[in-house]
Design an enzyme around this catalytic site. Structure first.
Site, short mmCIF file in Angstrom:
data_model
loop_
_atom_site.label_atom_id
_atom_site.label_comp_id
_atom_site.label_asym_id
_atom_site.label_seq_id
_atom_site.Cartn_x
_atom_site.Cartn_y
_atom_site.Cartn_z
N ASP A 161 -7.16 3.65 3.94
CA ASP A 161 -8.11 2.51 4.13
C ASP A 161 -7.67 1.11 4.08
O ASP A 161 -7.69 0.33 5.02
CB ASP A 161 -9.31 2.40 3.46
CG ASP A 161 -10.39 3.50 3.86
OD1 ASP A 161 -10.18 4.26 4.90
OD2 ASP A 161 -11.42 3.77 3.27
N GLU A 217 -11.61 3.56 -4.24
CA GLU A 217 -12.79 4.72 -4.08
C GLU A 217 -13.21 4.70 -5.47
O GLU A 217 -12.70 4.43 -6.54
CB GLU A 217 -12.12 5.95 -3.56
CG GLU A 217 -11.46 5.81 -2.36
CD GLU A 217 -12.57 5.38 -1.20
OE1 GLU A 217 -13.61 5.70 -1.25
OE2 GLU A 217 -12.02 5.05 0.02
N HIS A 241 -12.19 9.39 3.61
CA HIS A 241 -11.76 8.01 3.20
C HIS A 241 -10.86 8.24 1.86
O HIS A 241 -10.86 8.75 1.32
CB HIS A 241 -12.98 7.14 2.59
CG HIS A 241 -13.89 6.88 3.78
ND1 HIS A 241 -13.68 5.74 4.34
CD2 HIS A 241 -14.78 7.42 4.82
CE1 HIS A 241 -14.66 5.52 5.54
NE2 HIS A 241 -15.32 6.57 5.65
N ASP A 244 -8.17 -1.74 -1.18
CA ASP A 244 -9.39 -0.89 -1.18
C ASP A 244 -9.46 -0.07 -2.52
O ASP A 244 -8.58 0.24 -3.17
CB ASP A 244 -9.24 -0.09 0.03
CG ASP A 244 -10.59 0.79 0.09
OD1 ASP A 244 -11.78 0.05 0.28
OD2 ASP A 244 -10.63 2.10 0.45
N GLU A 282 -21.70 13.12 -2.90
CA GLU A 282 -21.37 12.07 -2.04
C GLU A 282 -19.91 11.82 -1.84
O GLU A 282 -19.17 11.55 -0.78
CB GLU A 282 -22.60 11.02 -1.78
CG GLU A 282 -23.62 11.44 -1.53
CD GLU A 282 -24.57 11.83 -2.75
OE1 GLU A 282 -25.74 12.16 -2.59
OE2 GLU A 282 -24.04 11.86 -3.95
#
Length: 203
Positions: free
Chosen positions: A161, A11, A156, A9, A55
C-alpha cells in the site's frame, strides 16, 4: 516538496487504538527527486496479546501465528525512527496511522511523537478531497483513477500500500513541486475514519 519523501502505511488489529488495538505491520517507501529509490522499511509486529480481528485477518491475510513470530514494537522502533527521521511523510488518512504509531510510542514510554521526527506530514486523503471534491477518494479508488497498475490487490499490506500510495501521490502532484493546496491539506491530522466496513478505505 521535501527533498526526501516517505510514503507510509500501517496495518492494525482493529480500528481503535484507544480500545487496545495495536499495529501489526509498518511499511515505508523512500522517494527522492520524484523517483522511488528502492530503499524500503517493512516489518510485522507482535501485538503483544491483542487479538487480530477476523476482519483484519481477511483484509491483510496476516495470521495470529505469523504475528507470534514477529518482533515487538520496542525491538523495531529505533530502525523505524531512523528511516523516517527528517523526511516528509506521505500518508493516506494520516490521523489513523499517526494515531496508532503515536500510541505505540506512548506504550513504550517514548515521549516524542511521529510529528517530532518528520519534517512534514502530508495527508493524501485531504489532497484528494480538494482535487476531486464530492467524489470517493479512498486509496482503492485513487489507484484506479490514476491508473496505477502492476500490484496484487488480493490483500492489503502496509508495504504494498505504501508503494501504491507513492505512485498515487506522484500522479496527484503531476510533476509539480508545490501544489497550491489549502493549508489544511498538509500537517493536518483531522480526517474522519470510516468504521463501517472494517477497513481504512475512506470516501
Amino acid at each position: 516538496m521535501s527533498a526526501r519523501l516517505i510514503s507510509f502505511d500501517t496495518e492494525t488489529t482493529g480500528l481503535d487504538f484507544s480500545a487496545g488495538d495495536r499495529v501489526i505491520e509498518i511499511g515505508c517507501v523512500e522517494i527522492i527527486g520524484r523517483e522511488k529509490t528502492g530503499n524500503e522499511f517493512q516489518t510485522y509486529i507482535n501485538p503483544e496479546g491483542k487479538e487480530i480481528s477476523q476482519e483484519a485477518q481477511e483484509i491483510t491475510n496476516i495470521s495470529p501465528e505469523q504475528l507470534n513470530e514477529a518482533p515487538k514494537f520496542k525491538d523495531v522502533v529505533d530502525k523505524f525512527i531512523d528511516f523516517v527521521k527528517g523526511a516528509e511523510l506521505v500518508i493516506h488518512n494520516a490521523e489513523f496511522d499517526i494515531g496508532f504509531i503515536n500510541n505505540e510510542l506512548a506504550l513504550n514510554n517514548i515521549a516524542e511523537r511521529v510529528e517530532d521526527y518528520a519534517a512534514k506530514i502530508t495527508d493524501t486523503l485531504l489532497m484528494a478531497r480538494q482535487i476531486h471534491p464530492g467524489q470517493r477518494n479512498c486509496l482503492e479508488v485513487l489507484t484506479e483513477r490514476y491508473n496505477v497498475q502492476g500490484y496484487d490487490r488480493s490483500y492489503h499490506g502496509a508495504l504494498v500500500d505504501s508503494k501504491i500510495l507513492g505512485e498515487v501521490y506522484l500522479s496527484m502532484t503531476g510533476g509539480q513541486t508545490d501544489l497550491k493546496l489549502a493549508p489544511s491539506v498538509q500537517n493536518s491530522l483531522n480526517p474522519k475514519i470510516n468504521k463501517v466496513d472494517g477497513t481504512k478505505s475512506l470516501l
